[in-house]
Each structure stands twice: as C-alpha cells, then as structure tokens.
Design a protein around this motif. Structure first.
Motif, PDB file in Angstrom:
ATOM      1  N   THR A  50     -71.247  43.879  34.279  1.00  0.00           N
ATOM      2  CA  THR A  50     -70.131  43.012  35.053  1.00  0.00           C
ATOM      3  C   THR A  50     -69.257  43.639  35.788  1.00  0.00           C
ATOM      4  O   THR A  50     -68.947  43.488  36.912  1.00  0.00           O
ATOM      5  N   VAL A  51     -68.791  45.165  35.314  1.00  0.00           N
ATOM      6  CA  VAL A  51     -67.828  45.864  36.044  1.00  0.00           C
ATOM      7  C   VAL A  51     -68.579  46.391  37.405  1.00  0.00           C
ATOM      8  O   VAL A  51     -68.092  46.449  38.372  1.00  0.00           O
ATOM      9  N   GLU A  58     -66.092  37.985  35.531  1.00  0.00           N
ATOM     10  CA  GLU A  58     -65.493  38.924  36.652  1.00  0.00           C
ATOM     11  C   GLU A  58     -63.917  38.360  36.742  1.00  0.00           C
ATOM     12  O   GLU A  58     -63.350  39.313  36.860  1.00  0.00           O
ATOM     13  N   TYR A  81     -68.917  52.651  41.382  1.00  0.00           N
ATOM     14  CA  TYR A  81     -67.748  53.038  40.685  1.00  0.00           C
ATOM     15  C   TYR A  81     -67.093  54.315  41.130  1.00  0.00           C
ATOM     16  O   TYR A  81     -65.852  54.201  41.071  1.00  0.00           O
ATOM     17  N   VAL A  85     -65.674  42.920  28.782  1.00  0.00           N
ATOM     18  CA  VAL A  85     -66.660  42.633  29.518  1.00  0.00           C
ATOM     19  C   VAL A  85     -67.843  43.748  29.580  1.00  0.00           C
ATOM     20  O   VAL A  85     -67.486  44.610  28.864  1.00  0.00           O
ATOM     21  N   SER A  86     -69.151  43.112  29.876  1.00  0.00           N
ATOM     22  CA  SER A  86     -70.068  44.226  29.845  1.00  0.00           C
ATOM     23  C   SER A  86     -69.904  45.360  30.788  1.00  0.00           C
ATOM     24  O   SER A  86     -69.164  44.975  31.898  1.00  0.00           O
ATOM     25  N   VAL A  87     -70.845  46.424  30.661  1.00  0.00           N
ATOM     26  CA  VAL A  87     -70.809  47.324  31.820  1.00  0.00           C
ATOM     27  C   VAL A  87     -71.318  46.809  33.005  1.00  0.00           C
ATOM     28  O   VAL A  87     -71.005  47.311  34.343  1.00  0.00           O
ATOM     29  N   LEU A 111     -62.246  40.420  34.023  1.00  0.00           N
ATOM     30  CA  LEU A 111     -62.187  41.769  34.691  1.00  0.00           C
ATOM     31  C   LEU A 111     -61.109  41.805  35.573  1.00  0.00           C
ATOM     32  O   LEU A 111     -60.280  42.956  35.565  1.00  0.00           O
ATOM     33  N   ALA A 126     -64.605  48.437  31.019  1.00  0.00           N
ATOM     34  CA  ALA A 126     -65.393  47.091  30.431  1.00  0.00           C
ATOM     35  C   ALA A 126     -64.954  46.898  29.332  1.00  0.00           C
ATOM     36  O   ALA A 126     -64.808  45.678  28.714  1.00  0.00           O
ATOM     37  N   LYS A 127     -64.596  47.970  28.287  1.00  0.00           N
ATOM     38  CA  LYS A 127     -64.125  47.690  27.070  1.00  0.00           C
ATOM     39  C   LYS A 127     -62.561  47.026  27.057  1.00  0.00           C
ATOM     40  O   LYS A 127     -62.331  46.107  26.119  1.00  0.00           O
ATOM     41  N   LEU A 139     -65.980  54.114  33.583  1.00  0.00           N
ATOM     42  CA  LEU A 139     -66.650  52.683  33.667  1.00  0.00           C
ATOM     43  C   LEU A 139     -66.763  51.960  32.374  1.00  0.00           C
ATOM     44  O   LEU A 139     -66.133  50.844  32.229  1.00  0.00           O
ATOM     45  N   SER A 140     -67.346  52.767  31.414  1.00  0.00           N
ATOM     46  CA  SER A 140     -67.230  51.946  30.175  1.00  0.00           C
ATOM     47  C   SER A 140     -65.812  51.536  29.419  1.00  0.00           C
ATOM     48  O   SER A 140     -65.809  50.380  28.803  1.00  0.00           O
TER      49      SER A 140
END
Length: 290
Positions: free
Chosen positions: A55-56, A23, A68, A51-53, A26, A46-47, A42-43
C-alpha cells in the motif's frame, strides 16, 4: 502548476478523494506528523499507519515518485526548508539569484503563492470559518506569535469594529494563561502559527482545545503542529526570494475574511461603525478637510 512546485502534503491533499480506504488511512498517518512521518524505513511507515508495505509503495507512485527513496529525498528537502533560519534562507536564494530586478521576481513569487494557495482552499471551509468568526454568541480570541502577531493585530483591529466579545492574545506573553480562565466551550480561537512554530502557541492551542474551543488556524505550506487540533486550517505558501517569508497570501485571506464577516453582520456592524465615527469626531482624532 507543475508537480515540482508542490509539497508532498499538497499532492496528498489534492488526491485524497481518489485514494482507496487503505491509502487514505496512510495519507492521514503521513500528514499527522508531516514531514517527519516518512523519514523512517518503508516498513515502519506501513506499521505506523496499520497498512501493508505494498500500500505504501503504491501510494508513493500515485504521488508521482519512482519509489520510496525518491519520496524520502523530497521529504528531507522539505524538512530542511521548514527549519531554515533567515540567514540560511538568504544564502539559498542569493547564490542563484537571476539578473532580473527583485521587484519583478518577488512579485512573480507572490502571485504564484496566491494562485497555489487559493487552489488548495475549499470555499466551504472558508465560509464555515467566516460563519464562526461572525457568531457573536461566541467569544472570539485571536492569537499571534513573535512575527505573526502583526497579522493577528490586523485582524483584531477590524474585528473589534465589526463585532463585540473579542480578545487579542499574544502567545509570547507570559500573561496568556489568564485569558484561558474565561474560555467557554464553543468559543472561537483564530490562531496564527507559521514557520519556526512556537511552543507557546501550541500549548495555548492545546489548552483552548481541551476547554472545548473551536480552532481556526492560519499556517504555512508545511503546517504548524497546531494543525492536528484545528477544526479548520488554511495553509498559505510563503516562500519568496528573500531571507524572510511572505505575509501577502495570509493577509489576502484575512482581508477576505474581514469583508465576509462584515457582510454577514452588516446590520449590527453598521451601527458600531457609526458609533465609532461619532467618537472619532468628538475626540478630533482625524483631520477633516470639508
């Protein structure tokens, strides 16, 4: 202070210590190009942050948003506020101006700005900035822009009395590259850059940073692009019921810096003040009533 008075940047910075490693990664990614960084899918966010989706999604909820889309809506509102010109800003507040006298409304807004700004400043960072400004082994450069040059001049006038080896630069002047010729590694730049950030100021900061100078930035709640270069950055809330932004909070920080640096260097500063007063007496610049 209620959450609706905070920018997303404020919320992130207030929670940094409580975030997980992913986090926090991010958070730094969002702040790097804030507020535009969160305007895509959102993706994609994250990219970019690696980090992972989930996590966002988890981070957005920690910041107080239901999801989101709500997070993005707030970012878009902040972006609108960030780019407003004086006419647009006047129209925004004039349409819903309450009936109370402007003196009271503006004072309330300024006091709220001060309280919020001071709540976001780490005293250790402020002390570190003052220590750098007081270090006479380093040349001190003070940089202002089209409007912020007034703050830069105010600080320069006082620092010029307090310490030697100081230069005032206006980033709007086409002569500012000349000043960079003599910049040495470890020199200090105090930079002012607030809403409607100036390209010249960013370029000057980039070139000073490349030469190894340390940067202290005074900016607004949305933060100048110079932020990612600065060693220490102070964000002031500047919004008031006016077509113009307020300079009261950054001026408070400047006056506190002047007082602190003066105390740190008082032995030499006192001698400089006495010499200056003697010159004033010789020139009869000021009237005396005794």
């Amino acid at each position: 202070m209620s959450d609706d008075t905070l920018t997303i940047s404020d919320r992130i910075q207030a929670q940094l210590d409580d975030l997980t490693r992913a986090e926090r990664q991010l958070a730094h990614s969002i702040l790097e190009n804030y507020p535009a960084s969160g305007l895509g899918p959102l993706s994609a966010l994250a990219k970019d942050a690696q980090v992972s989706v989930p996590t966002v999604a988890r981070m957005v909820q920690k910041l107080g948003f239901s999801g989101y889309p709500e997070f993005q809506l707030e970012l878009r509102e902040e972006l609108k506020a960030k780019v407003k010109n004086p006419i647009a800003k006047h129209d925004t507040w004039a349409e819903r101006a309450p009936s109370e006298h402007l003196l009271n409304r503006l004072t309330d807004a300024v006091i709220d700005n001060i309280r919020h700004t001071l709540g976001q400043i780490d005293p250790k960072d402020f002390d570190a900035a003052c220590d750098l400004a007081a270090d006479t082994s380093r040349h001190l450069y003070i940089v202002g822009g089209r409007v912020t040059h007034t703050l830069a001049e105010y600080l320069f006038l006082h620092m010029q009395v307090i310490r030697p080896k100081i230069t005032h630069i206006q980033s709007t002047s086409n002569a500012w590259p000349h000043y960079l010729l003599d910049v040495k590694e470890g020199d200090i730049f105090i930079v002012f850059d607030m809403r409607r950030y100036e390209n010249n100021t960013l370029k000057l900061a980039e070139m000073a940073h490349a030469k190894g100078a340390k940067l202290i930035l005074f900016t607004d709640q949305w933060r100048s692009p110079v932020h990612h270069l600065a060693d220490i950055s102070f964000s002031s809330r500047i919004v008031i019921p006016s077509a113009w932004d307020s300079a009261v909070t950054p001026l408070l920080l400047l006056e506190t810096m002047v007082s602190t640096v003066q105390n740190l260097t008082w032995g030499d500063t006192k001698d400089r003040m006495e010499a200056l007063e003697d010159m004033f007496d010789q020139t009869k610049l000021f009237r005396k009533f005794t």
